[in-house]
Design an enzyme around this catalytic site. Structure first.
Site, PDB file in Angstrom:
ATOM      1  N   LYS A  12       0.828  -1.205   0.000  1.00 17.09           N
ATOM      2  CA  LYS A  12       0.000   0.000   0.000  1.00 17.09           C
ATOM      3  C   LYS A  12       0.867   1.261   0.000  1.00 17.09           C
ATOM      4  CE  LYS A  12      -3.677  -2.446   2.469  1.00 17.09           C
ATOM      5  NZ  LYS A  12      -4.540  -2.442   3.672  1.00 17.09           N
ATOM      6  N   TYR A  52     -12.203  -3.377  -3.578  1.00 22.44           N
ATOM      7  CA  TYR A  52     -12.783  -3.385  -2.229  1.00 22.44           C
ATOM      8  C   TYR A  52     -14.315  -3.399  -2.246  1.00 22.44           C
ATOM      9  CZ  TYR A  52      -8.116  -2.451  -0.354  1.00 22.44           C
ATOM     10  OH  TYR A  52      -6.789  -2.537  -0.006  1.00 22.44           O
ATOM     11  N   ASN A 115      -1.641  -0.241   7.517  1.00 26.22           N
ATOM     12  CA  ASN A 115      -1.081  -1.580   7.727  1.00 26.22           C
ATOM     13  C   ASN A 115      -0.256  -2.093   6.551  1.00 26.22           C
ATOM     14  OD1 ASN A 115      -3.075  -2.373   5.930  1.00 26.22           O
ATOM     15  ND2 ASN A 115      -4.229  -3.581   7.414  1.00 26.22           N
ATOM     16  N   HIS A 118      -1.641  -5.629   1.516  1.00 24.46           N
ATOM     17  CA  HIS A 118      -2.861  -6.415   1.309  1.00 24.46           C
ATOM     18  C   HIS A 118      -2.459  -7.781   0.782  1.00 24.46           C
ATOM     19  CE1 HIS A 118      -6.770  -7.730  -0.170  1.00 24.46           C
ATOM     20  NE2 HIS A 118      -6.108  -8.139  -1.240  1.00 24.46           N
ATOM     21  N   GLU A 129      -8.774 -11.084  -7.667  1.00 22.12           N
ATOM     22  CA  GLU A 129      -7.904  -9.913  -7.548  1.00 22.12           C
ATOM     23  C   GLU A 129      -6.819  -9.904  -8.619  1.00 22.12           C
ATOM     24  OE1 GLU A 129      -8.609  -9.410  -2.746  1.00 22.12           O
ATOM     25  OE2 GLU A 129      -6.740 -10.305  -3.439  1.00 22.12           O
TER      26      GLU A 129
END
Length: 152
Positions: A12, A52, A115, A118, A129
């Site tokens: 990310k 998402y 965080n 992913h 994905e």
């Protein structure tokens, strides 16, 4: 090889900005997984909303899309024996406070909203994905010279 599968991993914007790309790739390579796809990109809002889509009704959805669109991401496809399950273990818990030392989030993260990474949560999610982020011709099929030293 039984249970050889692929997973989608994305570093990310916070992971990119903090200079953790090399460390994360290193961990997957050292584990013995094979990198078959890699993109350094600015993800579009449309791509992120589709990625998402399962979270679209959650109160944090708009903020998540904004955060993921705030900078470049590194999208990757890794291949190997049980890579989806093992990859999730390597990442740690979604909330870094619940992650064990030695995991990526346990070592490098403090808050759930930052965080850094992913990972697909199932083989089915991984397939979806990967299809969303990569065209088939962008994935490279090759035999690693280390394969015989990793797998029986």
């Amino acid at each position: 090889m039984a249970n050889c599968e692929r997973t989608f991993i994305a570093i990310k914007p916070d992971g990119v900005q903090r200079g953790l790309v090399g460390e994360i790739i290193k961990r997957f390579e050292q584990k013995g997984f094979r990198l078959v796809g890699l993109k350094f990109m600015q993800a579009s809002e449309d791509l992120l909303k589709e990625h998402y889509v399962d979270l679209k009704d959650r109160p944090f959805f708009a903020g998540l899309v904004k955060y993921m669109h705030s900078g470049p991401v590194v999208a990757m496809v890794w291949e190997g024996l049980n890579v989806v399950k093992t990859g999730r273990v390597m990442l740690g818990e979604t909330n870094p406070a619940d992650s064990k030392p030695g995991t990526i989030r346990g070592d490098f993260c403090i808050q759930v909203g930052r965080n850094i990474i992913h990972g697909s949560d199932s083989v089915e999610s991984a397939e979806k994905e990967i299809g969303l982020w990569f065209h088939p011709e962008e994935l490279v099929d090759y035999t690693s010279c280390a394969q015989n030293w990793i797998y029986e």
